[in-house]
Design an enzyme around this catalytic site. Structure first.
Site, PDB file in Angstrom:
ATOM      1  N   GLU A  58      74.604   5.188  98.493  1.00 40.26           N
ATOM      2  CA  GLU A  58      73.542   6.191  98.384  1.00 40.26           C
ATOM      3  C   GLU A  58      74.175   7.576  98.518  1.00 40.26           C
ATOM      4  O   GLU A  58      74.946   7.817  99.440  1.00 40.26           O
ATOM      5  CB  GLU A  58      72.486   5.944  99.484  1.00 40.26           C
ATOM      6  CG  GLU A  58      71.527   7.081  99.735  1.00 40.26           C
ATOM      7  CD  GLU A  58      70.757   7.551  98.490  1.00 40.26           C
ATOM      8  OE1 GLU A  58      70.141   6.718  97.821  1.00 40.26           O
ATOM      9  OE2 GLU A  58      70.789   8.775  98.216  1.00 40.26           O
TER      10      GLU A  58
ATOM     11  N   THR B  68      60.919   7.495  96.810  1.00 38.81           N
ATOM     12  CA  THR B  68      60.355   6.603  97.841  1.00 38.81           C
ATOM     13  C   THR B  68      59.826   7.368  99.052  1.00 38.81           C
ATOM     14  O   THR B  68      58.831   6.966  99.666  1.00 38.81           O
ATOM     15  CB  THR B  68      61.448   5.589  98.266  1.00 38.81           C
ATOM     16  OG1 THR B  68      61.828   4.865  97.097  1.00 38.81           O
ATOM     17  CG2 THR B  68      60.967   4.651  99.344  1.00 38.81           C
TER      18      THR B  68
ATOM     19  N   SER C  82      52.658   9.110  97.092  1.00 41.29           N
ATOM     20  CA  SER C  82      51.284   9.102  97.635  1.00 41.29           C
ATOM     21  C   SER C  82      51.079   8.066  98.730  1.00 41.29           C
ATOM     22  O   SER C  82      50.009   8.009  99.336  1.00 41.29           O
ATOM     23  CB  SER C  82      50.270   8.838  96.522  1.00 41.29           C
ATOM     24  OG  SER C  82      50.281   9.869  95.576  1.00 41.29           O
TER      25      SER C  82
ATOM     26  N   HIS D 137      49.270  -0.141  95.956  1.00 41.94           N
ATOM     27  CA  HIS D 137      48.406  -0.365  94.790  1.00 41.94           C
ATOM     28  C   HIS D 137      48.043  -1.844  94.663  1.00 41.94           C
ATOM     29  O   HIS D 137      48.861  -2.726  94.948  1.00 41.94           O
ATOM     30  CB  HIS D 137      49.095   0.130  93.520  1.00 41.94           C
ATOM     31  CG  HIS D 137      49.090   1.633  93.408  1.00 41.94           C
ATOM     32  ND1 HIS D 137      47.915   2.348  93.291  1.00 41.94           N
ATOM     33  CD2 HIS D 137      50.097   2.545  93.420  1.00 41.94           C
ATOM     34  CE1 HIS D 137      48.213   3.646  93.226  1.00 41.94           C
ATOM     35  NE2 HIS D 137      49.517   3.796  93.311  1.00 41.94           N
TER      36      HIS D 137
HETATM   37  C1  LIG Z   1      54.486  11.946  93.274  1.00 42.26           C
HETATM   38  C2  LIG Z   1      54.655  10.465  93.296  1.00 42.26           C
HETATM   39  C3  LIG Z   1      53.619   9.620  93.739  1.00 42.26           C
HETATM   40  C4  LIG Z   1      53.790   8.235  93.752  1.00 42.26           C
HETATM   41  N1  LIG Z   1      52.848   7.427  94.357  1.00 42.26           N
HETATM   42  C5  LIG Z   1      53.092   6.104  94.496  1.00 42.26           C
HETATM   43  C6  LIG Z   1      52.202   5.276  95.245  1.00 42.26           C
HETATM   44  O1  LIG Z   1      51.256   5.747  95.851  1.00 42.26           O
HETATM   45  N2  LIG Z   1      52.469   3.936  95.297  1.00 42.26           N
HETATM   46  C7  LIG Z   1      53.551   3.383  94.659  1.00 42.26           C
HETATM   47  O2  LIG Z   1      53.707   2.165  94.721  1.00 42.26           O
HETATM   48  N3  LIG Z   1      54.415   4.146  93.980  1.00 42.26           N
HETATM   49  C8  LIG Z   1      54.229   5.497  93.915  1.00 42.26           C
HETATM   50  N4  LIG Z   1      55.136   6.290  93.276  1.00 42.26           N
HETATM   51  C9  LIG Z   1      56.289   5.665  92.643  1.00 42.26           C
HETATM   52  C10 LIG Z   1      57.361   5.262  93.656  1.00 42.26           C
HETATM   53  O3  LIG Z   1      57.600   6.293  94.585  1.00 42.26           O
HETATM   54  C11 LIG Z   1      58.631   4.932  92.892  1.00 42.26           C
HETATM   55  O4  LIG Z   1      58.294   4.053  91.844  1.00 42.26           O
HETATM   56  C12 LIG Z   1      59.669   4.246  93.771  1.00 42.26           C
HETATM   57  O5  LIG Z   1      59.848   4.977  94.957  1.00 42.26           O
HETATM   58  C13 LIG Z   1      60.969   4.123  93.004  1.00 42.26           C
HETATM   59  O6  LIG Z   1      61.975   3.708  93.892  1.00 42.26           O
HETATM   60  P1  LIG Z   1      63.488   3.785  93.437  1.00 42.26           P
HETATM   61  O7  LIG Z   1      64.265   3.111  94.494  1.00 42.26           O
HETATM   62  O8  LIG Z   1      63.593   3.272  92.035  1.00 42.26           O
HETATM   63  O9  LIG Z   1      63.822   5.349  93.320  1.00 42.26           O
HETATM   64  P2  LIG Z   1      64.177   6.427  94.444  1.00 42.26           P
HETATM   65  O10 LIG Z   1      63.330   6.286  95.636  1.00 42.26           O
HETATM   66  O11 LIG Z   1      64.173   7.747  93.755  1.00 42.26           O
HETATM   67  O12 LIG Z   1      65.660   6.059  94.857  1.00 42.26           O
HETATM   68  C14 LIG Z   1      66.782   6.272  94.018  1.00 42.26           C
HETATM   69  C15 LIG Z   1      67.965   6.590  94.922  1.00 42.26           C
HETATM   70  O13 LIG Z   1      69.137   6.661  94.122  1.00 42.26           O
HETATM   71  C16 LIG Z   1      69.974   7.651  94.675  1.00 42.26           C
HETATM   72  N5  LIG Z   1      70.944   8.075  93.663  1.00 42.26           N
HETATM   73  C17 LIG Z   1      70.693   8.708  92.500  1.00 42.26           C
HETATM   74  N6  LIG Z   1      71.845   8.955  91.842  1.00 42.26           N
HETATM   75  C18 LIG Z   1      72.839   8.455  92.604  1.00 42.26           C
HETATM   76  C19 LIG Z   1      74.250   8.417  92.452  1.00 42.26           C
HETATM   77  N7  LIG Z   1      74.881   8.947  91.393  1.00 42.26           N
HETATM   78  N8  LIG Z   1      74.981   7.819  93.429  1.00 42.26           N
HETATM   79  C20 LIG Z   1      74.380   7.281  94.523  1.00 42.26           C
HETATM   80  N9  LIG Z   1      73.037   7.317  94.716  1.00 42.26           N
HETATM   81  C21 LIG Z   1      72.274   7.884  93.758  1.00 42.26           C
HETATM   82  C22 LIG Z   1      68.992   8.743  95.065  1.00 42.26           C
HETATM   83  O14 LIG Z   1      69.540   9.655  95.999  1.00 42.26           O
HETATM   84  C23 LIG Z   1      67.828   7.951  95.594  1.00 42.26           C
HETATM   85  O15 LIG Z   1      67.889   7.771  96.996  1.00 42.26           O
HETATM   86  C24 LIG Z   1      54.997   7.670  93.259  1.00 42.26           C
HETATM   87  C25 LIG Z   1      56.033   8.509  92.821  1.00 42.26           C
HETATM   88  C26 LIG Z   1      55.893   9.890  92.881  1.00 42.26           C
HETATM   89  C27 LIG Z   1      57.057  10.756  92.522  1.00 42.26           C
END
Ligand SMILES: Cc1cc2nc3c(=O)[nH]c(=O)nc-3n(C[C@H](O)[C@H](O)[C@H](O)COP(=O)(O)OP(=O)(O)OC[C@H]3O[C@@H](n4cnc5c(N)ncnc54)[C@H](O)[C@@H]3O)c2cc1C
Length: 398
Positions: free
Chosen positions: A34, A44, A48, A52
């Protein structure tokens, strides 16, 4: 440093994948890289916080199946590990005749997705659930809940580490080199060799995928969502969660009222093009990243088709009065003074070259690399299910 599996990204999806891998195979050597100094610092930790129910999604889609499975898995996880949550239910509110057909579609989708006790609401019945709401009809969804996804993700990380997994913070991945039966993941500080790499990099998932896939047909377009908070004295206006009928052309749900698990009520988020992938403030701009979004042929097609909606969202972003007006559609009593500026989140939304905002979750597989390339909402709710799916894909390769 030799590992069986290297996961990039410490958000809900990466951490849930790590957890499911070590749940299924305690002897597997798994490391998660990370770039930030803490987990869950992007989507994450800035969303919100809604659990869901799966009511919106097309039956049979990955969103529908993973949301419904992930919902149950998440609640079991929270119960087992004492993570606070509340299944408070929500109402979806139609405010004009033109929204009624899609409200009906949502109701049908919910039933086809197996949701129990969904209830169509008349204007009068709406008031029984939410006395201050103004709508002509609605749907009550009893399964919807609230949680704090930052707390959930921290707990995923804790359990993963207890099961022998390693998390390396402050490790930004900058290159990925494929060998015959191995993959080398290069960070700014070190190189990690593994058998399989899983890319869960959220807002940068396309960048990581492009390191090994020259033909990548998608680009992540960042959409910022801004929130206001209701003043304490006005929190009584909202009992649970109040959502509008979403625009079926967009993958976003529209500004809504959400009670928070730790208290308080949030209003939002809107959806504006972010001028920087991790740009949480209006003033945040990264010219290279903005240029890339604007130059992507798919984004230009989306912008030319929906420019009017985009301008409206942009206007609401700069004008509190316009934001208030959008909320007043659902609740006329809300006044500008009742709203205090809150935080923001940035959504990673994949857009293909042809101009489609990719609606469903998207996982692209190669021999040594699995890329989670589109994991927008409800991916936090669905994280344990997506994680299990990805873990199964990984294990097929051993
Ligand atoms: C405004 C908003 C409201 C939402 N509301 C909801 C909700 O109510 N309920 C729901 O279920 N979902 C909701 N979502 C969607 C949900 O937040 C995301 O779908 C989910 O958090 C995605 O998780 P992730 O692990 O894919 O991404 P992220 O949480 O973005 O994690 C990706 C990680 O990768 C790391 N990273 C990136 N590039 C690199 C690199 N080169 N090297 C090392 N690390 C790296 C980042 O630092 C980050 O920590 C919402 C999203 C938003 C933005």
């Amino acid at each position: 440093m030799q590992y069986d599996v290297i996961i990039v990204g410490g958000g809900a999806v990466g951490l849930a994948t790590a957890l499911q891998l070590t749940n299924q195979n305690p002897s597997l050597k798994v490391v998660l890289l990370e770039k930030e100094s803490v987990v869950a610092n992007h989507q994450t930790g800035n969303n919100s916080n809604v659990i869901h129910s799966g009511v919106y999604y097309k039956p049979g889609s990955l969103k529908a199946t993973n949301c419904i499975r992930g919902y149950t898995m998440l609640i079991d996880f929270c119960r087992k590990h004492n993570v606070p949550f509340d299944l408070c239910g929500k109402v979806i509110v139609a405010t004009s005749e033109s929204e009624l057909p899609f409200l009906n579609t949502i109701m049908e989708r919910g039933q086809l997705n197996g949701l129990q006790n969904l209830k169509k609401l008349t204007q009068g019945q709406l008031k029984e659930y939410e006395p201050h709401v103004a709508g002509i009809a609605g749907v009550h969804v009893p399964q919807t809940g609230i949680v704090d996804y930052r707390v959930v993700a921290e707990k995923y990380a804790e359990v993963f580490q207890k099961q022998g997994g390693e998390i390396k913070l402050g490790e930004k991945v900058i290159d990925v080199q494929l060998g015959k039966d191995s993959v080398v993941v290069v960070t700014q500080k070190a190189s990690y060799t593994g058998k399989i790499m899983v890319n869960c990099a959220g807002l940068y998932s396309d960048k990581i995928a492009a390191l090994t896939r020259r033909d990548l047909n998608i680009k992540i377009i960042p959409f910022r969502g801004e929130y206001y908070k209701l003043k304490k004295e006005k929190e009584y206006l909202v009992k649970t969660l109040i959502y509008p009928v979403p625009d079926p052309n967009f993958p976003f749900l529209g500004v809504h009222f959400t009670t928070m698990v730790g208290g308080g009520v949030e209003c939002g988020p809107n959806a504006v093009l972010a001028f920087k992938r991790e740009g949480y403030k209006k003033s945040d701009i990264n010219l290279a990243e903005l240029g890339e979004s604007l130059a992507w042929p798919g984004f230009r097609k989306v912008a030319s088709k929906y420019w009017r909606t985009g301008m409206g969202e942009m206007y609401r972003s700069f004008s509190k009065a316009a934001f208030t007006k959008a909320l007043q559609k659902l609740m006329p009593e809300i006044q500008e003074d009742d709203l205090i500026e809150g935080g923001a989140g940035v959504r990673a939304q994949a857009c293909d070259r042809e101009g489609g905002l990719v609606d469903d979750f998207l996982i692209l597989e190669d021999k040594q690399v699995i890329n989670v390339c589109n994991a927008p909402s409800p991916a936090a709710t669905s994280s344990l299910s997506i994680g299990e799916t990805v873990a199964n894909l990984v294990m097929k390769r051993f």
